[in-house]
Design an enzyme around this catalytic site. Sequence first.
Site, mmCIF file in Angstrom:
data_model
loop_
_atom_site.group_PDB
_atom_site.id
_atom_site.type_symbol
_atom_site.label_atom_id
_atom_site.label_comp_id
_atom_site.label_asym_id
_atom_site.label_seq_id
_atom_site.Cartn_x
_atom_site.Cartn_y
_atom_site.Cartn_z
ATOM 1 N N PRO A 11 0.797 -1.226 0.000
ATOM 2 C CA PRO A 11 0.000 0.000 0.000
ATOM 3 C C PRO A 11 0.828 1.274 0.000
ATOM 4 C CG PRO A 11 -0.924 -1.566 1.535
ATOM 5 C CD PRO A 11 0.363 -2.171 1.035
ATOM 6 N N ASN A 12 0.364 2.213 -0.772
ATOM 7 C CA ASN A 12 0.880 3.593 -0.848
ATOM 8 C C ASN A 12 2.206 3.729 -1.582
ATOM 9 O OD1 ASN A 12 -1.287 4.795 0.737
ATOM 10 N ND2 ASN A 12 -0.422 3.662 2.451
ATOM 11 N N ARG A 19 5.160 11.108 -2.199
ATOM 12 C CA ARG A 19 4.873 10.848 -0.797
ATOM 13 C C ARG A 19 6.130 11.043 0.052
ATOM 14 N NH1 ARG A 19 4.450 4.755 1.510
ATOM 15 N NH2 ARG A 19 3.790 5.237 3.629
ATOM 16 N N TYR A 24 11.227 8.892 1.778
ATOM 17 C CA TYR A 24 11.216 7.800 0.805
ATOM 18 C C TYR A 24 11.956 8.117 -0.499
ATOM 19 C CZ TYR A 24 7.667 5.923 3.952
ATOM 20 O OH TYR A 24 7.002 5.448 5.057
ATOM 21 N N ASN A 75 8.270 -5.376 -0.561
ATOM 22 C CA ASN A 75 8.135 -4.243 0.347
ATOM 23 C C ASN A 75 6.649 -4.147 0.660
ATOM 24 O OD1 ASN A 75 7.855 -1.885 1.716
ATOM 25 N ND2 ASN A 75 9.142 -0.663 0.359
ATOM 26 N N ALA A 78 2.966 -0.533 4.939
ATOM 27 C CA ALA A 78 2.504 -0.631 6.328
ATOM 28 C C ALA A 78 2.033 -2.038 6.704
ATOM 29 C CB ALA A 78 1.398 0.386 6.585
ATOM 30 N N HIS A 81 3.809 -4.449 9.209
ATOM 31 C CA HIS A 81 3.710 -4.406 10.665
ATOM 32 C C HIS A 81 2.504 -5.167 11.231
ATOM 33 C CE1 HIS A 81 6.804 -1.564 9.765
ATOM 34 N NE2 HIS A 81 5.966 -0.752 9.160
ATOM 35 N N ASP A 88 1.726 -15.689 6.282
ATOM 36 C CA ASP A 88 1.303 -17.067 6.020
ATOM 37 C C ASP A 88 1.474 -17.440 4.547
ATOM 38 O OD1 ASP A 88 0.743 -17.329 8.688
ATOM 39 O OD2 ASP A 88 -1.444 -17.367 8.466
ATOM 40 N N GLU A 99 12.931 -9.179 2.123
ATOM 41 C CA GLU A 99 12.104 -8.038 2.534
ATOM 42 C C GLU A 99 12.922 -6.767 2.323
ATOM 43 O OE1 GLU A 99 11.223 -8.252 6.691
ATOM 44 O OE2 GLU A 99 10.092 -6.375 6.712
ATOM 45 N N HIS A 101 12.875 -2.328 2.484
ATOM 46 C CA HIS A 101 12.230 -1.055 2.845
ATOM 47 C C HIS A 101 13.127 0.085 2.414
ATOM 48 C CE1 HIS A 101 9.244 -3.129 5.210
ATOM 49 N NE2 HIS A 101 10.223 -3.872 5.695
ATOM 50 N N SER A 103 12.959 3.208 3.785
ATOM 51 C CA SER A 103 13.364 3.818 5.055
ATOM 52 C C SER A 103 13.855 2.722 6.005
ATOM 53 C CB SER A 103 12.175 4.566 5.678
ATOM 54 O OG SER A 103 11.194 3.647 6.116
ATOM 55 N N ARG A 108 12.240 4.453 13.333
ATOM 56 C CA ARG A 108 11.049 5.310 13.254
ATOM 57 C C ARG A 108 10.104 5.027 14.429
ATOM 58 N NH1 ARG A 108 8.885 5.060 7.251
ATOM 59 N NH2 ARG A 108 7.659 6.821 8.049
ATOM 60 N N ARG A 112 6.361 0.704 13.973
ATOM 61 C CA ARG A 112 7.029 0.195 12.765
ATOM 62 C C ARG A 112 8.171 -0.765 13.104
ATOM 63 N NH1 ARG A 112 5.322 3.719 8.433
ATOM 64 N NH2 ARG A 112 4.782 5.766 9.253
HETATM 65 C C1 DQA Z 1 8.109 1.240 4.159
HETATM 66 C C2 DQA Z 1 8.118 1.412 5.689
HETATM 67 C C3 DQA Z 1 6.731 1.198 6.249
HETATM 68 O O1 DQA Z 1 6.746 1.395 7.665
HETATM 69 C C4 DQA Z 1 5.763 2.201 5.650
HETATM 70 O O2 DQA Z 1 4.450 1.967 6.133
HETATM 71 C C5 DQA Z 1 5.786 2.204 4.160
HETATM 72 C C6 DQA Z 1 7.083 2.129 3.502
HETATM 73 C C7 DQA Z 1 9.483 1.581 3.550
HETATM 74 O O3 DQA Z 1 9.724 1.195 2.417
HETATM 75 O O4 DQA Z 1 10.287 2.268 4.179
HETATM 76 O O5 DQA Z 1 4.766 2.345 3.501
HETATM 77 O O6 DQA Z 1 7.827 -0.118 3.876
#
Ligand code: DQA
Length: 147
Positions: A11-12, A19, A24, A75, A78, A81, A88, A99, A101, A103, A108, A112
């Site tokens: 998401p996002n 953003r 980021y 990635n 959110a 978390h 699963d 995995e 990220h 950030s 943070r 997170r």
């Molecule tokens: C993220 C870190 C997550 O905590 C956050 O919700 C994101 C981006 C990152 O790439 O740093 O959406 O996954």
Amino acid sequence: MSRTVLVLSGPNLNLLGERDPAMYGSATLGEVIAAAATRAAAAGLTLEHHQSNHEGVLVDLIHDARQRCAAIIINPGALTHYGWSLHDALATFEGPVVEVHLSNPAAREPWRHTSVVAPVADGTIAGFGQAGYVLAVDAVERLLEGS
Ligand code: DQA
């Protein structure tokens, strides 16, 4: 053996570039994936990228990668978390899982600091911005060499 690596963005992440660029970076998701795809091609790997704002869509994509893709780079945004269905689903995938990220979530807000995906990943790359995706491809290459 498959040389396709599934790259999943949660998401996002479709808003990358607009953003919170201080957190980021200013690259778009397309630019981030293109740089990773260039590195992958040099290693003889093909990236297949999908972004979704919906947990169930990501679960379906992980299921579809089973016995088809060599590895997964994810990635989860959110969902990292609290997205236990991703945990699963990834547990059913037979290949390496990395995995990533942009950030460093550990530096943070406390909510997170927990990743529900980390226990089913081979490793996590966090805090290196866009370069983390290239590092994730390198990690996958090494993991596949060792398998
Ligand atoms: C993220 C870190 C997550 O905590 C956050 O919700 C994101 C981006 C990152 O790439 O740093 O959406 O996954």
